[in-house]
Design a protein around this motif. Structure first.
Motif, PDB file in Angstrom:
ATOM      1  N   PRO A  73      -7.947   8.653  -8.136  1.00  0.00           N
ATOM      2  CA  PRO A  73      -7.866   7.270  -8.630  1.00  0.00           C
ATOM      3  C   PRO A  73      -7.762   7.194 -10.149  1.00  0.00           C
ATOM      4  O   PRO A  73      -7.021   6.362 -10.680  1.00  0.00           O
ATOM      5  N   VAL A  83      -2.278  -2.599  -3.405  1.00  0.00           N
ATOM      6  CA  VAL A  83      -1.976  -3.521  -4.500  1.00  0.00           C
ATOM      7  C   VAL A  83      -1.862  -4.938  -3.952  1.00  0.00           C
ATOM      8  O   VAL A  83      -0.910  -5.274  -3.238  1.00  0.00           O
ATOM      9  N   TYR A 138      -5.091  -3.549  -8.128  1.00  0.00           N
ATOM     10  CA  TYR A 138      -4.986  -2.216  -7.543  1.00  0.00           C
ATOM     11  C   TYR A 138      -6.371  -1.787  -7.059  1.00  0.00           C
ATOM     12  O   TYR A 138      -7.342  -1.778  -7.833  1.00  0.00           O
ATOM     13  N   ARG A 139      -6.463  -1.397  -5.807  1.00  0.00           N
ATOM     14  CA  ARG A 139      -7.712  -0.860  -5.253  1.00  0.00           C
ATOM     15  C   ARG A 139      -7.451   0.559  -4.770  1.00  0.00           C
ATOM     16  O   ARG A 139      -6.374   0.865  -4.247  1.00  0.00           O
ATOM     17  N   PHE A 140      -8.468   1.422  -4.937  1.00  0.00           N
ATOM     18  CA  PHE A 140      -8.282   2.848  -4.701  1.00  0.00           C
ATOM     19  C   PHE A 140      -9.277   3.350  -3.658  1.00  0.00           C
ATOM     20  O   PHE A 140     -10.479   3.072  -3.739  1.00  0.00           O
ATOM     21  N   THR A 168      -5.111   9.814  -2.478  1.00  0.00           N
ATOM     22  CA  THR A 168      -5.664   8.489  -2.731  1.00  0.00           C
ATOM     23  C   THR A 168      -4.759   7.435  -2.108  1.00  0.00           C
ATOM     24  O   THR A 168      -3.535   7.490  -2.251  1.00  0.00           O
ATOM     25  N   LYS A 169      -5.355   6.473  -1.404  1.00  0.00           N
ATOM     26  CA  LYS A 169      -4.613   5.316  -0.935  1.00  0.00           C
ATOM     27  C   LYS A 169      -4.730   4.222  -1.990  1.00  0.00           C
ATOM     28  O   LYS A 169      -5.833   3.899  -2.437  1.00  0.00           O
ATOM     29  N   VAL A 170      -3.595   3.679  -2.389  1.00  0.00           N
ATOM     30  CA  VAL A 170      -3.552   2.603  -3.380  1.00  0.00           C
ATOM     31  C   VAL A 170      -3.110   1.326  -2.670  1.00  0.00           C
ATOM     32  O   VAL A 170      -2.045   1.284  -2.051  1.00  0.00           O
ATOM     33  N   VAL A 177      -4.228   7.603 -11.289  1.00  0.00           N
ATOM     34  CA  VAL A 177      -3.431   6.409 -11.000  1.00  0.00           C
ATOM     35  C   VAL A 177      -3.752   5.309 -12.006  1.00  0.00           C
ATOM     36  O   VAL A 177      -2.857   4.632 -12.524  1.00  0.00           O
ATOM     37  N   SER A 194       0.832  -1.207   0.000  1.00  0.00           N
ATOM     38  CA  SER A 194       0.000   0.000   0.000  1.00  0.00           C
ATOM     39  C   SER A 194       0.865   1.255   0.000  1.00  0.00           C
ATOM     40  O   SER A 194       1.972   1.259   0.549  1.00  0.00           O
ATOM     41  N   TYR A 237       5.592   3.331  -8.614  1.00  0.00           N
ATOM     42  CA  TYR A 237       5.385   4.486  -7.749  1.00  0.00           C
ATOM     43  C   TYR A 237       6.324   5.633  -8.139  1.00  0.00           C
ATOM     44  O   TYR A 237       5.920   6.803  -8.180  1.00  0.00           O
TER      45      TYR A 237
END
Length: 300
Positions: free
Chosen positions: A37, A94, A80-82, A90-92, A40, A30, A128
């Motif tokens: 999002p 993976v 990948y979730r946003f 945004t928190k990513v 990204v 993360s 990243y």
């Protein structure tokens, strides 16, 4: 006592079964980033095009994206979730899963830093780094509700992927401009792009590339040049600075802004460009006004 042991044992077996066979990823990485999002997602897709044996296999609106890669004989999914942390961050998350060695990874990762874990973390860190560099090359400033320009214009109809929009502009900039100038047509402002259809799932768009002009009775007639009146409408406005290839990053910022502020919008952005990409220069000095129209049934 036996009942307690039975219950505890059952719970442990259920938890182990879920972990080994149902947990969607072998491990998760993360990070947080100051963007939307949508930006990204587009950055993952751009990065994916530069990789061998890699493809995007699923997208779930702006919530998740699945990238599948073939690495050293293994098929690995990166999910990948946003999550929106606040207005600008945004928190990513993976989730990484080796489809061929998932159970082995789940048994070994909790007890050691495996090569699989290290290599996957290195890949995500590389992405990243690319994402951070991309964000340093653009600026987006949302100013609120404003009116779109109203003007008569000459335009050509184009379609393609979002990433191809700037190429379409560059190919037609001289063509339209030269025909209008050769016929002494008076210009009435900088060129703009009117998005008429946007398929978010496929990143494809239909759009009009327009030159504002003063209407007259002696406009040149060409096979693919058309004319129309653009009416003004209320829209959320943003100022974008950066390469016009990625001006769609402002679209995602405007969508996020509308969602945060409960504003109903039409997802057909209008972009007004103040620089000619053919002339080059510092891309952070390129400017575009980006408008996301409000839904017509919400206007007074």
């Amino acid at each position: 006592m036996k009942k307690v042991i039975f219950v505890v044992t059952t719970l442990l077996l259920v938890a182990l079964g879920w972990y080994l066979f149902l947990k969607p990823s072998d491990f998760t990485i993360s990070f947080k980033v100051k963007t939307t999002p949508g930006t990204v997602i587009q950055s993952v897709k751009a990065w994916d095009l530069s990789l061998e044996n890699s493809k995007i296999i699923a997208q779930y609106n702006f919530d998740a994206l699945v990238q599948q890669r073939s690495i050293e004989g293994s098929t690995i999914n990166y999910t990948y979730r946003f999550y929106a942390v606040n207005d600008s961050t945004t928190k990513v998350s993976v989730g990484v899963k080796d489809l061929d060695n998932s159970i082995y990874n789940k048994l070994t990762i909790p007890f050691a830093d495996t090569d699989f874990e290290k290599k996957s973390a290195k890949d995500i860190n590389a992405f990243y780094t690319i994402l951070k560099k991309h964000l340093s090359e653009l600026k987006i400033n949302i100013t609120g509700i404003e009116s779109t320009p109203a003007t008569y214009c000459a335009y050509v109809k184009l379609e393609g992927l979002q990433i191809e929009k700037a190429k379409g502009m560059m190919q037609n900039y001289g063509y339209i401009g030269d025909i209008l100038a050769a016929n002494n047509v008076a210009f009435n402002g900088p060129p703009f792009v009117e998005i008429t259809n946007w398929d978010i799932k496929t990143d494809s768009i239909s759009y009009n590339f327009c030159f504002p002009i003063i209407k007259s009775d002696s406009l040149p007639q060409a096979k693919d040049i058309r004319y129309k009146q653009l009416q003004k409408t209320e829209a959320i406005h943003a100022v974008y600075n950066g390469n016009y290839i990625t001006s769609d990053r402002a679209w995602y910022a405007l969508i996020a802004y509308a969602k945060r502020n409960n504003i109903s919008i039409e997802q057909n952005p209008l972009e007004v460009f103040f620089n000619n990409p053919n002339m080059g220069g510092n891309e952070l000095d390129w400017k575009a006004d980006i408008y996301m129209p409000l839904r017509k049934d919400t206007l007074n």
